[in-house]
Enzyme design. Sequence first.
Site, PDB file in Angstrom:
ATOM      1  CG  LEU A 403      -1.828  -1.439   1.266  1.00 25.70           C
ATOM      2  CD1 LEU A 403      -2.564  -0.774   2.673  1.00 25.70           C
ATOM      3  CD2 LEU A 403      -3.084  -1.375   0.181  1.00 25.70           C
ATOM      4  CG  ASP A 404       0.282   4.464  -2.892  1.00 25.21           C
ATOM      5  OD1 ASP A 404       1.120   3.359  -3.557  1.00 25.21           O
ATOM      6  OD2 ASP A 404      -0.815   4.979  -3.349  1.00 25.21           O
ATOM      7  CG  MET A 405       3.715   6.440   4.272  1.00 24.79           C
ATOM      8  SD  MET A 405       5.836   7.529   4.354  1.00 24.79           S
ATOM      9  CE  MET A 405       5.297   8.874   3.544  1.00 24.79           C
ATOM     10  CB  SER A 406      -0.365   8.791   1.980  1.00 24.40           C
ATOM     11  OG  SER A 406       0.492   9.870   2.587  1.00 24.40           O
ATOM     12  CB  THR A 407      -3.061   3.786   1.298  1.00 25.71           C
ATOM     13  OG1 THR A 407      -3.121   4.589   0.362  1.00 25.71           O
ATOM     14  CG2 THR A 407      -3.813   3.542   1.256  1.00 25.71           C
TER      15      THR A 407
END
Length: 556
Positions: A403-407
């Site tokens: 997952l993307d870091m911010s997700t």
Amino acid sequence: MQNHFFQPFQTDISGISLPEKFTFPFYYQPHPLSKIAASALQNYLETQSDFEHNFGLDESQSGLVIGKMFGVLVCQNEKDELGYLWAFSGKLANENQHNYFVPTVFDMLTENSFFRKEEELLNAYNREIEALEVSEDYLKEIENYNAKKLQAETELQNQKNRIKEQKTLRDARRVQIESTLNQEELEAFNFELSEESKKESILLKKMTKYWKLTLQALEEKGLVFSNELMQLKEERKAKSAALQQKLFAEYSFYNQYKEKKSLGEIFNNNPPAGAGECAAPKLLHYAFQHNLNPICMAEFWWGQSPNLEIRQHKQFYPSCKSKCEPILMGHMLQGIEMEDNPFIMNHAEGKDIEIVYEDEVMLVVNKPTEFLSVPGKTISDSVYARMKEKYPDASGPLIVHRLDMSTSGIMLIAKNEVTAVQLQSQFINRTIKKRYVALLDGLLEKSYGYIDLPLRVDLEDRPRQLVCYEHGKPAQTKWKTIEVKNGKTKVHFYPITGRTHQLRVHASHNLGLKTPIFGDDLYGTKADRLHLHAEWIQFEHPVTKEVMEILVEAEF
């Protein structure tokens, strides 16, 4: 030295404290003073009549639509008075110089500049080359050579065909007559046929030699023109390369110590196109040149978004990395105390990973927001690192997908290599079903739909992604609205593919939902977090083959 472009604040700013540190250009929240300076610039752009430029905001305006990045720099003069500078990136209305905007660091378009003189010399070369390439004598030589070459090929091929035909006829004559001749007559007849064959072959050799000499002579005549063209092109190439290197050397930037460093030095004589023409280097160079002390800065987009990128009108954006980072961080901002660089900070510190499900071969975790899936360039703390620490005997890659870091949300973790391969094959074959929930920063025109926009990385501003139909990888997303409240829309995303930033770009791009995810600091407006969460997944257990469903609701 007069500061012609330094503008004092026209509003009362006495209640606003100065920032303790200068803006980190590549990730920031605009300081109130920067917002006031930007607002003044935006008011000017809305009402000005000093230049004509089609930003794509007025449908009645004709001409090519070009949105533009603008920048403001709040600074103090030598009397400790606060004011600000304005700048634009690249050219504005096809010009480098405009009232109220700081000049470019090096203006190639200045009359009688060395660039203009060298450019005229290069143009003279271009005119001479073009004139030679279309000259009547040169074209006649080419036409004559091509015609003679075609004639040679035709005549030689005809002779080769004749040799084959005559051989066939001789063979037929031999079969027809040889039974009627005695030995002496047969030998004489065969000698006659052999002589005929030799004559045809000798003729072919003479024709070949003739045409070789003829074409060689014509080619040498044409080479006079070709060599002249080649020489002119080589001279032009050398002049152009020398001008490029001179530009790199002359295009120099100040820092606060009045030290100058050129584009050539900063980029090892190979700068990207447009380097040094962005708003930030222009602003800082002018400030240092005129003894102005930088306080804070901000850049915003004005106009219609480009087709590939995501740029929202009046939205603040960081400086670009490929062109500006080496100039600013490598030279111009040396010695200036800046806000913390968030890219080297561990945002996962103090956060725990919730285990939602676990058995002997795998587990399902709930990744917090701002938490890396795998180690980054400067930060090792990640889901992988935590899982490796927790399960030191686990084999294989552990991380099945990312997952993307911010997700935030669900991630599958494999405890052994066999499990990892089995789970990854389900992702590859798209038999795993996933659902994300997101809060969009606005209202949508429809309640459900399908988005198909191919994506690739922005090579000049990683990790941002671009929509690109030529080089992008396929990216498809299904979506539907589940709630509308307080001017925002909660949606479910069903990604069919799994490209980097796919949901963020599909939400924010003009060809997608045109509504960024709330808190998206890359494609929208920063908030407390990115409101995107991987909340549900369905997959086949790698051992029991049971169809499993996991739901972890979002905390927003």
